[in-house]
Design an enzyme around this catalytic site. Structure first.
Site, short mmCIF file in Angstrom:
data_model
loop_
_atom_site.label_atom_id
_atom_site.label_comp_id
_atom_site.label_asym_id
_atom_site.label_seq_id
_atom_site.Cartn_x
_atom_site.Cartn_y
_atom_site.Cartn_z
N GLU A 198 -4.12 -51.67 37.67
CA GLU A 198 -5.11 -50.51 37.17
C GLU A 198 -6.37 -51.08 36.33
O GLU A 198 -7.06 -50.37 35.72
CB GLU A 198 -4.23 -49.53 36.31
CG GLU A 198 -3.29 -49.19 36.91
CD GLU A 198 -3.71 -47.94 37.97
OE1 GLU A 198 -4.73 -47.88 38.36
OE2 GLU A 198 -2.72 -47.07 38.33
N TYR B 213 -5.12 -32.08 15.56
CA TYR B 213 -5.26 -33.43 15.95
C TYR B 213 -5.54 -33.95 17.34
O TYR B 213 -6.02 -34.77 17.47
CB TYR B 213 -3.70 -33.95 15.53
CG TYR B 213 -3.69 -33.86 13.83
CD1 TYR B 213 -4.68 -35.08 12.96
CD2 TYR B 213 -3.15 -33.00 13.21
CE1 TYR B 213 -4.52 -34.69 11.60
CE2 TYR B 213 -3.00 -32.94 11.83
CZ TYR B 213 -3.57 -33.97 10.96
OH TYR B 213 -3.84 -33.66 9.47
#
Length: 215
Positions: free
Chosen positions: A75, A121
């Site tokens: 990746e 958050y």
């Protein structure tokens, strides 16, 4: 212990913590971080987050050449795309966390703003998360898709695959991707129950107060 040695140890410690708590399993997931000389440390191909060896992390120099360690994750185009387009990126983390993957498969998933606005958050740590379509793992087209965002998102969700987050350092990236998975878990747990999320005014107040990227 040198600064790089400390970074190697920290990457492996954080990866093991996520593995031990079931945030990614087997040989899934990958993690990278900038070194002080502009190079990169990257988890090797086929490695397990629960058993990363600090000495075997793939080491790239500032020119992008592999100079030591094992073969890097397939990746790399995904990681490189974030570093190339976000000057603030000091680390990138990619997991195969179950709840976020499950949420990516829901027909109502919002491509531009993947996470529902349930807690402050996730907004503070991630901004808007872009849902990208399915790509074959390791496909360079994933990197092209991230580059196409022109650095405007710190986090993306790869449909049917897993989340990816870039942040200023490896600890911040791990904290943010855990927040992403926690929010996805809340979304799955409350799905069909009409949860009371944050209002648009509350979201905008968070964006303003914490200087959140919100495009």
């Amino acid at each position: 212990m040198s600064e790089e040695a400390q970074l190697r140890e920290l990457m492996c410690l954080l990866a093991k913590s996520m593995f031990d708590r079931g945030l990614t399993g087997g040989s899934t997931g990958n993690i990278s971080a900038r070194t002080s000389d502009g190079g990169l440390l990257v988890s090797p191909s086929g490695s397990c987050f629960g058993r990363l060896d600090p000495a075997r992390l793939s080491r790239f120099d500032a020119k992008g050449m592999l100079v030591s360690g094992d073969k890097p994750t397939k990746e790399m185009p995904l990681h490189s795309a974030f570093y190339d387009t976000r000057s603030t990126a000091g680390a990138v983390v990619h997991l195969h966390s179950c709840h976020s993957v499950a949420l990516s498969m829901m027909p109502e998933a919002d491509e531009d703003d993947f996470l529902p606005h349930l807690t402050p958050y996730a907004i503070m740590k991630l901004g808007k998360v872009k849902l990208l379509p399915f790509f074959m793992p390791g496909d360079a087209a994933i990197g092209d898709a991230v580059k196409g965002l022109a650095g405007k998102r710190s986090a993306v969700m790869l449909a049917n695959h897993g989340p990816v987050v870039a942040a200023k350092d490896v600890e911040a990236a791990c904290n943010a991707i855990e927040e992403l998975e926690d929010t996805a878990r809340l979304a799955i747990l409350t799905r069909g129950h009409s949860p009371r999320g944050l209002s648009e005014t509350q979201v905008q107040n968070l964006v303003t107060k914490f200087n959140v990227e919100w495009e």
